[in-house]
Design a protein around this motif. Sequence first.
Motif, PDB file in Angstrom:
ATOM      1  N   GLU A 104       0.758  -1.259   0.044  1.00 21.29           N
ATOM      2  CA  GLU A 104      -0.008   0.161  -0.030  1.00 21.29           C
ATOM      3  C   GLU A 104       0.861   1.179   0.042  1.00 21.29           C
ATOM      4  O   GLU A 104       0.557   2.204  -0.792  1.00 21.29           O
ATOM      5  CB  GLU A 104      -0.990   0.035   1.211  1.00 21.29           C
ATOM      6  N   SER A 105       2.051   1.005   0.680  1.00 24.48           N
ATOM      7  CA  SER A 105       2.881   2.086   0.958  1.00 24.48           C
ATOM      8  C   SER A 105       3.673   2.778  -0.528  1.00 24.48           C
ATOM      9  O   SER A 105       4.057   3.740  -0.728  1.00 24.48           O
ATOM     10  CB  SER A 105       3.985   2.280   1.954  1.00 24.48           C
ATOM     11  N   TYR A 106       3.953   1.481  -1.144  1.00 24.89           N
ATOM     12  CA  TYR A 106       4.985   1.562  -2.221  1.00 24.89           C
ATOM     13  C   TYR A 106       4.159   1.063  -3.554  1.00 24.89           C
ATOM     14  O   TYR A 106       4.479  -0.235  -3.565  1.00 24.89           O
ATOM     15  CB  TYR A 106       6.487   0.925  -2.008  1.00 24.89           C
ATOM     16  N   PRO A 107       3.073   1.576  -4.217  1.00 23.01           N
ATOM     17  CA  PRO A 107       2.347   0.744  -5.250  1.00 23.01           C
ATOM     18  C   PRO A 107       3.292   0.422  -6.403  1.00 23.01           C
ATOM     19  O   PRO A 107       2.475  -0.628  -7.104  1.00 23.01           O
ATOM     20  CB  PRO A 107       1.774   2.241  -5.930  1.00 23.01           C
ATOM     21  N   ARG A 108       4.370   0.691  -6.342  1.00 26.44           N
ATOM     22  CA  ARG A 108       5.226   0.269  -7.555  1.00 26.44           C
ATOM     23  C   ARG A 108       5.769  -1.285  -7.091  1.00 26.44           C
ATOM     24  O   ARG A 108       6.582  -2.179  -7.808  1.00 26.44           O
ATOM     25  CB  ARG A 108       6.257   1.154  -7.953  1.00 26.44           C
ATOM     26  N   LEU A 109       5.839  -1.479  -5.920  1.00 25.00           N
ATOM     27  CA  LEU A 109       6.140  -2.737  -5.270  1.00 25.00           C
ATOM     28  C   LEU A 109       5.314  -3.901  -5.658  1.00 25.00           C
ATOM     29  O   LEU A 109       4.294  -3.672  -5.530  1.00 25.00           O
ATOM     30  CB  LEU A 109       6.518  -2.507  -3.659  1.00 25.00           C
ATOM     31  N   THR A 110       5.586  -5.244  -5.638  1.00 25.12           N
ATOM     32  CA  THR A 110       4.771  -6.577  -5.814  1.00 25.12           C
ATOM     33  C   THR A 110       5.221  -7.282  -4.771  1.00 25.12           C
ATOM     34  O   THR A 110       6.329  -7.458  -4.111  1.00 25.12           O
ATOM     35  CB  THR A 110       4.876  -6.811  -6.961  1.00 25.12           C
ATOM     36  N   LYS A 111       4.309  -8.313  -4.478  1.00 29.05           N
ATOM     37  CA  LYS A 111       4.688  -9.483  -3.524  1.00 29.05           C
ATOM     38  C   LYS A 111       5.935 -10.310  -4.227  1.00 29.05           C
ATOM     39  O   LYS A 111       6.480 -10.540  -3.435  1.00 29.05           O
ATOM     40  CB  LYS A 111       3.475 -10.362  -3.449  1.00 29.05           C
ATOM     41  N   GLU A 112       5.908 -10.448  -5.450  1.00 30.42           N
ATOM     42  CA  GLU A 112       6.868 -10.906  -6.230  1.00 30.42           C
ATOM     43  C   GLU A 112       8.364 -10.221  -5.653  1.00 30.42           C
ATOM     44  O   GLU A 112       9.409 -11.082  -5.498  1.00 30.42           O
ATOM     45  CB  GLU A 112       6.626 -11.264  -7.481  1.00 30.42           C
ATOM     46  N   ALA A 113       8.199  -9.116  -5.871  1.00 30.78           N
ATOM     47  CA  ALA A 113       9.496  -8.168  -5.767  1.00 30.78           C
ATOM     48  C   ALA A 113       9.801  -8.644  -4.333  1.00 30.78           C
ATOM     49  O   ALA A 113      11.175  -8.461  -3.816  1.00 30.78           O
ATOM     50  CB  ALA A 113       9.356  -6.958  -6.087  1.00 30.78           C
ATOM     51  N   ILE A 114       8.947  -8.610  -3.321  1.00 31.46           N
ATOM     52  CA  ILE A 114       9.308  -8.413  -1.968  1.00 31.46           C
ATOM     53  C   ILE A 114      10.024 -10.025  -1.569  1.00 31.46           C
ATOM     54  O   ILE A 114      10.908 -10.074  -0.998  1.00 31.46           O
ATOM     55  CB  ILE A 114       7.985  -8.338  -0.995  1.00 31.46           C
ATOM     56  N   SER A 115       9.406 -11.042  -2.366  1.00 30.46           N
ATOM     57  CA  SER A 115       9.994 -12.459  -2.135  1.00 30.46           C
ATOM     58  C   SER A 115      11.270 -12.410  -2.699  1.00 30.46           C
ATOM     59  O   SER A 115      12.113 -13.010  -2.301  1.00 30.46           O
ATOM     60  CB  SER A 115       8.902 -13.340  -2.799  1.00 30.46           C
ATOM     61  N   ALA A 116      11.500 -11.607  -3.791  1.00 32.12           N
ATOM     62  CA  ALA A 116      13.119 -11.535  -4.542  1.00 32.12           C
ATOM     63  C   ALA A 116      13.887 -11.002  -3.518  1.00 32.12           C
ATOM     64  O   ALA A 116      14.974 -11.347  -3.631  1.00 32.12           O
ATOM     65  CB  ALA A 116      12.826 -10.884  -5.991  1.00 32.12           C
ATOM     66  N   ALA A 117      13.180  -9.996  -2.779  1.00 36.54           N
ATOM     67  CA  ALA A 117      14.272  -9.262  -1.989  1.00 36.54           C
ATOM     68  C   ALA A 117      14.930 -10.260  -0.649  1.00 36.54           C
ATOM     69  O   ALA A 117      15.924 -10.311  -0.364  1.00 36.54           O
ATOM     70  CB  ALA A 117      13.560  -8.092  -1.169  1.00 36.54           C
ATOM     71  N   LEU A 118      13.623 -11.120  -0.155  1.00 27.57           N
ATOM     72  CA  LEU A 118      14.108 -11.929   0.892  1.00 27.57           C
ATOM     73  C   LEU A 118      15.010 -12.988   0.351  1.00 27.57           C
ATOM     74  O   LEU A 118      15.853 -13.311   0.897  1.00 27.57           O
ATOM     75  CB  LEU A 118      12.702 -12.500   1.350  1.00 27.57           C
ATOM     76  N   PHE A 119      14.635 -13.567  -0.692  1.00 29.12           N
ATOM     77  CA  PHE A 119      15.536 -14.516  -1.637  1.00 29.12           C
ATOM     78  C   PHE A 119      17.012 -13.923  -1.681  1.00 29.12           C
ATOM     79  O   PHE A 119      18.014 -14.641  -1.507  1.00 29.12           O
ATOM     80  CB  PHE A 119      14.987 -14.996  -2.568  1.00 29.12           C
ATOM     81  N   PHE A 120      17.286 -12.780  -2.064  1.00 31.72           N
ATOM     82  CA  PHE A 120      18.448 -12.034  -2.217  1.00 31.72           C
ATOM     83  C   PHE A 120      19.093 -12.145  -1.142  1.00 31.72           C
ATOM     84  O   PHE A 120      20.373 -12.366  -0.907  1.00 31.72           O
ATOM     85  CB  PHE A 120      18.068 -10.807  -3.043  1.00 31.72           C
ATOM     86  N   ALA A 121      18.507 -11.599   0.101  1.00 32.92           N
ATOM     87  CA  ALA A 121      19.189 -11.769   1.474  1.00 32.92           C
ATOM     88  C   ALA A 121      19.772 -13.094   1.929  1.00 32.92           C
ATOM     89  O   ALA A 121      20.631 -13.308   2.254  1.00 32.92           O
ATOM     90  CB  ALA A 121      18.220 -11.111   2.571  1.00 32.92           C
ATOM     91  N   VAL A 122      18.777 -14.102   1.565  1.00 29.75           N
ATOM     92  CA  VAL A 122      19.301 -15.501   1.757  1.00 29.75           C
ATOM     93  C   VAL A 122      20.595 -15.893   0.960  1.00 29.75           C
ATOM     94  O   VAL A 122      21.520 -16.379   1.626  1.00 29.75           O
ATOM     95  CB  VAL A 122      18.070 -16.502   1.442  1.00 29.75           C
ATOM     96  N   GLU A 123      20.476 -15.406  -0.156  1.00 27.12           N
ATOM     97  CA  GLU A 123      21.785 -15.843  -1.141  1.00 27.12           C
ATOM     98  C   GLU A 123      22.900 -15.283  -0.707  1.00 27.12           C
ATOM     99  O   GLU A 123      23.889 -15.625  -0.719  1.00 27.12           O
ATOM    100  CB  GLU A 123      21.354 -15.671  -2.587  1.00 27.12           C
ATOM    101  N   ALA A 124      22.958 -13.955  -0.036  1.00 26.34           N
ATOM    102  CA  ALA A 124      24.001 -13.203   0.261  1.00 26.34           C
ATOM    103  C   ALA A 124      24.365 -13.723   1.580  1.00 26.34           C
ATOM    104  O   ALA A 124      25.637 -13.811   1.799  1.00 26.34           O
ATOM    105  CB  ALA A 124      23.658 -11.617   0.443  1.00 26.34           C
ATOM    106  N   LEU A 125      23.415 -14.216   2.520  1.00 27.56           N
ATOM    107  CA  LEU A 125      23.967 -15.027   3.818  1.00 27.56           C
ATOM    108  C   LEU A 125      24.882 -16.244   3.594  1.00 27.56           C
ATOM    109  O   LEU A 125      25.585 -16.716   4.153  1.00 27.56           O
ATOM    110  CB  LEU A 125      22.693 -14.760   4.550  1.00 27.56           C
ATOM    111  N   LYS A 126      24.078 -17.022   2.146  1.00 23.85           N
ATOM    112  CA  LYS A 126      24.790 -18.190   2.188  1.00 23.85           C
ATOM    113  C   LYS A 126      26.277 -18.164   1.676  1.00 23.85           C
ATOM    114  O   LYS A 126      27.015 -18.937   2.187  1.00 23.85           O
ATOM    115  CB  LYS A 126      24.201 -19.078   0.901  1.00 23.85           C
ATOM    116  N   THR A 127      26.747 -16.829   1.178  1.00 21.64           N
ATOM    117  CA  THR A 127      28.098 -16.680   0.704  1.00 21.64           C
ATOM    118  C   THR A 127      28.680 -16.018   1.601  1.00 21.64           C
ATOM    119  O   THR A 127      30.141 -15.805   1.631  1.00 21.64           O
ATOM    120  CB  THR A 127      28.271 -16.016  -0.599  1.00 21.64           C
ATOM    121  N   GLU A 128      28.201 -15.636   2.891  1.00 13.99           N
ATOM    122  CA  GLU A 128      28.965 -14.905   3.781  1.00 13.99           C
ATOM    123  C   GLU A 128      29.978 -15.891   4.694  1.00 13.99           C
ATOM    124  O   GLU A 128      29.562 -17.117   4.886  1.00 13.99           O
ATOM    125  CB  GLU A 128      28.021 -14.431   5.165  1.00 13.99           C
ATOM    126  N   ARG A 129      31.116 -15.351   4.862  1.00 13.50           N
ATOM    127  CA  ARG A 129      32.201 -16.206   5.739  1.00 13.50           C
ATOM    128  C   ARG A 129      32.030 -15.963   7.206  1.00 13.50           C
ATOM    129  O   ARG A 129      31.849 -14.700   7.536  1.00 13.50           O
ATOM    130  CB  ARG A 129      33.539 -15.932   5.236  1.00 13.50           C
TER     131      ARG A 129
END
Length: 76
Positions: free
Chosen positions: A45-70
């Motif tokens: 509601e706050s960000y009309p250009r945002l989608t549920k899929e984009a939010i999921s992608a942001a979460l997945f991006f964070a997971v992938e970043a943590l997987k490569t963290e040492r």
Amino acid sequence: MDISSYIEIRPEIMMGKPVIKGTRITVEMILESLGAGESVDNLLESYPRLTKEAISAALFFAVEALKTERIYPIAV
């Protein structure tokens, strides 16, 4: 999920922070908002250009970043 369909990193946009493509909405802001208890519906509601899929992608991006963290153990 193909993260590159939703997330881009370009030095000229938000100083190179990962953002939702075509916006200045950072992955960081999405994670902070969700972590602070904001609902997905409120974000949409706050960000009309945002989608549920984009939010999921942001979460997945964070997971992938943590997987490569040492992690380096510290002797106690």
